[in-house]
Scaffold this motif. Structure first.
Motif, PDB file in Angstrom:
ATOM      1  N   GLU A  68      74.188 -28.112   2.171  1.00 35.82           N
ATOM      2  CA  GLU A  68      74.483 -26.981   1.755  1.00 35.82           C
ATOM      3  C   GLU A  68      73.214 -26.303   0.912  1.00 35.82           C
ATOM      4  O   GLU A  68      72.653 -27.031   0.048  1.00 35.82           O
ATOM      5  N   ASN A  69      72.672 -24.982   1.048  1.00 33.04           N
ATOM      6  CA  ASN A  69      71.337 -24.654   0.367  1.00 33.04           C
ATOM      7  C   ASN A  69      71.606 -23.112   0.239  1.00 33.04           C
ATOM      8  O   ASN A  69      71.757 -22.624   1.432  1.00 33.04           O
ATOM      9  N   GLY A  70      71.336 -22.247  -0.942  1.00 30.45           N
ATOM     10  CA  GLY A  70      71.393 -21.076  -1.063  1.00 30.45           C
ATOM     11  C   GLY A  70      72.338 -20.162  -0.034  1.00 30.45           C
ATOM     12  O   GLY A  70      72.297 -19.047   0.373  1.00 30.45           O
ATOM     13  N   GLY A  71      73.461 -20.703  -0.167  1.00 24.20           N
ATOM     14  CA  GLY A  71      74.948 -20.061   0.357  1.00 24.20           C
ATOM     15  C   GLY A  71      74.905 -20.243   2.041  1.00 24.20           C
ATOM     16  O   GLY A  71      75.785 -20.056   2.443  1.00 24.20           O
ATOM     17  N   TRP A  72      73.851 -21.184   2.535  1.00 21.38           N
ATOM     18  CA  TRP A  72      74.160 -21.473   3.831  1.00 21.38           C
ATOM     19  C   TRP A  72      74.404 -22.849   3.953  1.00 21.38           C
ATOM     20  O   TRP A  72      74.410 -23.782   3.048  1.00 21.38           O
ATOM     21  N   LEU A  73      75.372 -23.169   5.188  1.00 21.17           N
ATOM     22  CA  LEU A  73      75.735 -24.667   5.478  1.00 21.17           C
ATOM     23  C   LEU A  73      75.183 -24.973   6.653  1.00 21.17           C
ATOM     24  O   LEU A  73      74.983 -24.439   7.535  1.00 21.17           O
ATOM     25  N   LEU A  74      74.745 -26.055   6.874  1.00 24.03           N
ATOM     26  CA  LEU A  74      74.205 -26.706   8.048  1.00 24.03           C
ATOM     27  C   LEU A  74      75.318 -27.621   8.680  1.00 24.03           C
ATOM     28  O   LEU A  74      76.009 -28.496   7.824  1.00 24.03           O
ATOM     29  N   MET A  75      75.738 -27.071   9.679  1.00 20.95           N
ATOM     30  CA  MET A  75      76.864 -28.140  10.293  1.00 20.95           C
ATOM     31  C   MET A  75      76.385 -28.869  11.715  1.00 20.95           C
ATOM     32  O   MET A  75      75.565 -28.145  12.293  1.00 20.95           O
ATOM     33  N   ALA A  76      77.028 -30.009  11.784  1.00 21.63           N
ATOM     34  CA  ALA A  76      76.623 -31.037  13.133  1.00 21.63           C
ATOM     35  C   ALA A  76      77.801 -31.001  13.597  1.00 21.63           C
ATOM     36  O   ALA A  76      79.113 -31.261  13.166  1.00 21.63           O
ATOM     37  N   GLN A  77      77.900 -31.110  14.936  1.00 18.34           N
ATOM     38  CA  GLN A  77      78.877 -31.273  16.037  1.00 18.34           C
ATOM     39  C   GLN A  77      78.626 -32.256  16.930  1.00 18.34           C
ATOM     40  O   GLN A  77      77.659 -32.166  17.688  1.00 18.34           O
ATOM     41  N   HIS A  78      79.313 -33.239  17.412  1.00 16.09           N
ATOM     42  CA  HIS A  78      79.131 -34.179  18.378  1.00 16.09           C
ATOM     43  C   HIS A  78      79.282 -33.829  19.465  1.00 16.09           C
ATOM     44  O   HIS A  78      80.264 -32.797  19.867  1.00 16.09           O
ATOM     45  N   LYS A  79      78.186 -33.652  20.607  1.00 15.39           N
ATOM     46  CA  LYS A  79      78.358 -32.922  21.860  1.00 15.39           C
ATOM     47  C   LYS A  79      79.132 -33.936  22.646  1.00 15.39           C
ATOM     48  O   LYS A  79      79.028 -34.984  22.781  1.00 15.39           O
ATOM     49  N   PRO A  80      80.369 -33.290  23.275  1.00 15.39           N
ATOM     50  CA  PRO A  80      80.956 -34.038  24.277  1.00 15.39           C
ATOM     51  C   PRO A  80      80.200 -34.851  25.260  1.00 15.39           C
ATOM     52  O   PRO A  80      79.259 -34.326  26.031  1.00 15.39           O
ATOM     53  N   LEU A  81      80.913 -36.029  25.568  1.00 11.95           N
ATOM     54  CA  LEU A  81      80.470 -36.906  26.697  1.00 11.95           C
ATOM     55  C   LEU A  81      78.930 -37.517  26.455  1.00 11.95           C
ATOM     56  O   LEU A  81      78.177 -37.935  27.405  1.00 11.95           O
ATOM     57  N   SER A  82      78.438 -37.292  25.296  1.00 13.58           N
ATOM     58  CA  SER A  82      77.318 -37.773  24.838  1.00 13.58           C
ATOM     59  C   SER A  82      77.101 -38.287  23.614  1.00 13.58           C
ATOM     60  O   SER A  82      77.316 -37.713  22.488  1.00 13.58           O
ATOM     61  N   PHE A  83      76.670 -39.757  23.530  1.00 17.04           N
ATOM     62  CA  PHE A  83      76.747 -40.728  22.268  1.00 17.04           C
ATOM     63  C   PHE A  83      75.623 -40.074  21.244  1.00 17.04           C
ATOM     64  O   PHE A  83      75.837 -39.906  20.307  1.00 17.04           O
ATOM     65  N   GLN A  84      74.461 -39.629  21.954  1.00 15.11           N
ATOM     66  CA  GLN A  84      73.488 -39.438  20.780  1.00 15.11           C
ATOM     67  C   GLN A  84      72.946 -37.730  20.589  1.00 15.11           C
ATOM     68  O   GLN A  84      72.047 -37.719  19.712  1.00 15.11           O
ATOM     69  N   ASP A  85      73.732 -37.060  21.536  1.00 11.07           N
ATOM     70  CA  ASP A  85      73.283 -35.500  21.147  1.00 11.07           C
ATOM     71  C   ASP A  85      74.380 -34.825  20.120  1.00 11.07           C
ATOM     72  O   ASP A  85      75.532 -35.217  19.941  1.00 11.07           O
ATOM     73  N   GLN A  86      73.578 -34.108  19.181  1.00 13.16           N
ATOM     74  CA  GLN A  86      74.370 -33.357  18.339  1.00 13.16           C
ATOM     75  C   GLN A  86      74.178 -32.027  18.229  1.00 13.16           C
ATOM     76  O   GLN A  86      73.063 -31.449  18.482  1.00 13.16           O
ATOM     77  N   ILE A  87      75.246 -30.921  18.249  1.00  7.48           N
ATOM     78  CA  ILE A  87      75.044 -29.673  18.260  1.00  7.48           C
ATOM     79  C   ILE A  87      74.917 -29.112  16.803  1.00  7.48           C
ATOM     80  O   ILE A  87      75.697 -29.650  16.041  1.00  7.48           O
ATOM     81  N   VAL A  88      73.491 -28.706  16.513  1.00  7.04           N
ATOM     82  CA  VAL A  88      73.418 -28.365  15.112  1.00  7.04           C
ATOM     83  C   VAL A  88      73.193 -26.742  14.695  1.00  7.04           C
ATOM     84  O   VAL A  88      72.580 -26.192  15.628  1.00  7.04           O
ATOM     85  N   PHE A  89      73.727 -26.243  13.797  1.00  5.16           N
ATOM     86  CA  PHE A  89      73.582 -24.745  13.360  1.00  5.16           C
ATOM     87  C   PHE A  89      73.873 -24.632  12.243  1.00  5.16           C
ATOM     88  O   PHE A  89      74.292 -25.494  11.227  1.00  5.16           O
ATOM     89  N   LEU A  90      73.234 -23.368  11.633  1.00  6.69           N
ATOM     90  CA  LEU A  90      73.589 -22.839  10.235  1.00  6.69           C
ATOM     91  C   LEU A  90      74.304 -21.877  10.328  1.00  6.69           C
ATOM     92  O   LEU A  90      74.259 -20.975  11.062  1.00  6.69           O
ATOM     93  N   VAL A  91      75.023 -21.910   9.077  1.00  6.37           N
ATOM     94  CA  VAL A  91      76.246 -20.661   9.052  1.00  6.37           C
ATOM     95  C   VAL A  91      76.256 -20.101   7.564  1.00  6.37           C
ATOM     96  O   VAL A  91      75.978 -20.991   6.613  1.00  6.37           O
ATOM     97  N   HIS A  92      76.338 -18.861   7.340  1.00  6.41           N
ATOM     98  CA  HIS A  92      76.571 -18.216   5.971  1.00  6.41           C
ATOM     99  C   HIS A  92      77.991 -17.804   5.980  1.00  6.41           C
ATOM    100  O   HIS A  92      78.256 -16.588   6.345  1.00  6.41           O
ATOM    101  N   PRO A  93      78.786 -18.496   5.318  1.00 11.43           N
ATOM    102  CA  PRO A  93      80.353 -18.037   5.187  1.00 11.43           C
ATOM    103  C   PRO A  93      80.633 -16.687   4.890  1.00 11.43           C
ATOM    104  O   PRO A  93      81.479 -15.902   5.395  1.00 11.43           O
TER     105      PRO A  93
END
Length: 337
Positions: A57-82
């Protein structure tokens, strides 16, 4: 940590005591927040959470990481400001290795550059992306240009912890070597070696007052901690004195730790399965991952332990330990509880 810096120099701000964020089930919207000050635990539900966990987290933003289904090495990554609900997508991250995320926030309060530092690789490796990019760029640190990456595999790089100081991702490796990666110039450099380093200790980095503080915790000696600060400009190490340790609590977790002013306190807070909340496996230190990569994270019994640096006592903070998949510290301003 006051905090992992931005152009607004958040390192100089005094922070409130962070909350402990627990994910009992990663694929659930529900999380548990534990308030260290009041010793109360709350359940919190948010659309931010499904299948993802906060990595930085930084400046009110969160970096979120999510495992991509059926893929061991892939990550869905996004930033969100709650607070505003703003969501910024990043490219799918494809990496065979675990790692630490940091991101830099510009003067207008928007995330500009995200870095993913691999924990174990042939050479120190950073993946870089900006919101709106379609792929991650990779930057490797080969200190000896004449040595091929294959030759480096004989002795792989193992990053123990990472902090963001201004526009630099500052890393420490298993041997106590401090490295920095500029996430604006995309340049690696070898900085210095930590003093009084032991591979058998647990190690954490904290960014504070435009300096990096390296904290070592010999697991077998209870509440003993060593604090060294590095002035990156002067390239000099020094011990923190009593004045710098007084009225201060340290909330430590691999990937992002905090230094907080608390009147009359001189404490260190650690997550762990027991009072020796270190990260030693067969004599080798391993990073305490936050569940960022891989198909799943094993559940473990987790508590918080408060080490009093004056009395040399250890307090179990949560009355009943929590069976959880991942955990981290998070600022109380991030979510209403």
């Amino acid at each position: 940590m006051e905090t992992n810096g931005t152009e607004k120099n958040n390192c100089s701000k005094e922070l409130m005591v962070p909350l402990a964020l627990f994910a009992v089930e990663l694929n659930s919207k529900k999380r548990l927040l534990f308030d260290v000050s009041s010793r109360k635990i709350h359940g919190v539900t948010s659309t931010v959470f499904p299948d993802a966990f906060c990595e930085f987290e930084n400046g009110g933003w969160l970096l979120m990481a999510q495992h991509k289904p059926l893929s061991f090495q892939d990550q869905i990554v996004f930033l969100v400001h709650p607070s505003t609900g703003t969501h910024l997508d990043l490219p799918v991250l494809r990496s065979p290795n675990e790692g630490f995320f940091v991101f830099y926030v510009g003067s207008h309060g928007m995330p500009l550059v995200v870095a993913f530092i691999e924990i174990m690789s042939a050479v120190p490796t950073a993946h870089i992306a900006c919101p709106g990019d379609v792929y991650w760029s990779i930057y490797k640190h080969i200190s000896d240009p004449e040595m091929s990456e294959a030759m480096h595999k004989v002795q792989s790089a193992l990053i123990v912890d990472v902090v963001l100081l201004g526009k630099q991702a500052v890393c420490v490796d298993f041997h106590g070597q401090i490295l920095s990666f500029s996430i604006t110039d995309m340049i690696w450099r070898t900085v210095s070696s930590c003093p009084d380093w032991s591979k058998q200790d647990s190690h954490f980095l904290v960014a504070s007052n435009e300096q990096v503080v390296a904290i070592s915790h010999p697991c077998k000696t209870g509440s003993a901690f060593k604090f060294f600060k590095l002035d990156l400009q002067a390239m000099e190490w020094s011990l923190l004195d009593d004045r710098e340790l007084d009225n201060t609590s340290w909330f430590l977790c691999k990937g992002q730790s905090y230094r907080v002013k608390e009147e009359g306190k001189r404490r260190v807070y650690l997550f762990g399965p027991n009072k020796c909340a270190g990260s030693i496996v067969n004599g080798t230190e391993v990073a305490t991952f936050t569940g960022s990569l891989g198909p799943s994270t094993l559940k473990s019994i987790t508590n918080i332990y408060a080490y009093d640096l004056v009395d040399e006592t250890v307090e179990t903070v949560i009355p009943a330990s929590i069976v959880t998949e991942v955990h981290r510290w998070i600022l109380p301003s991030t979510f209403a509880t």
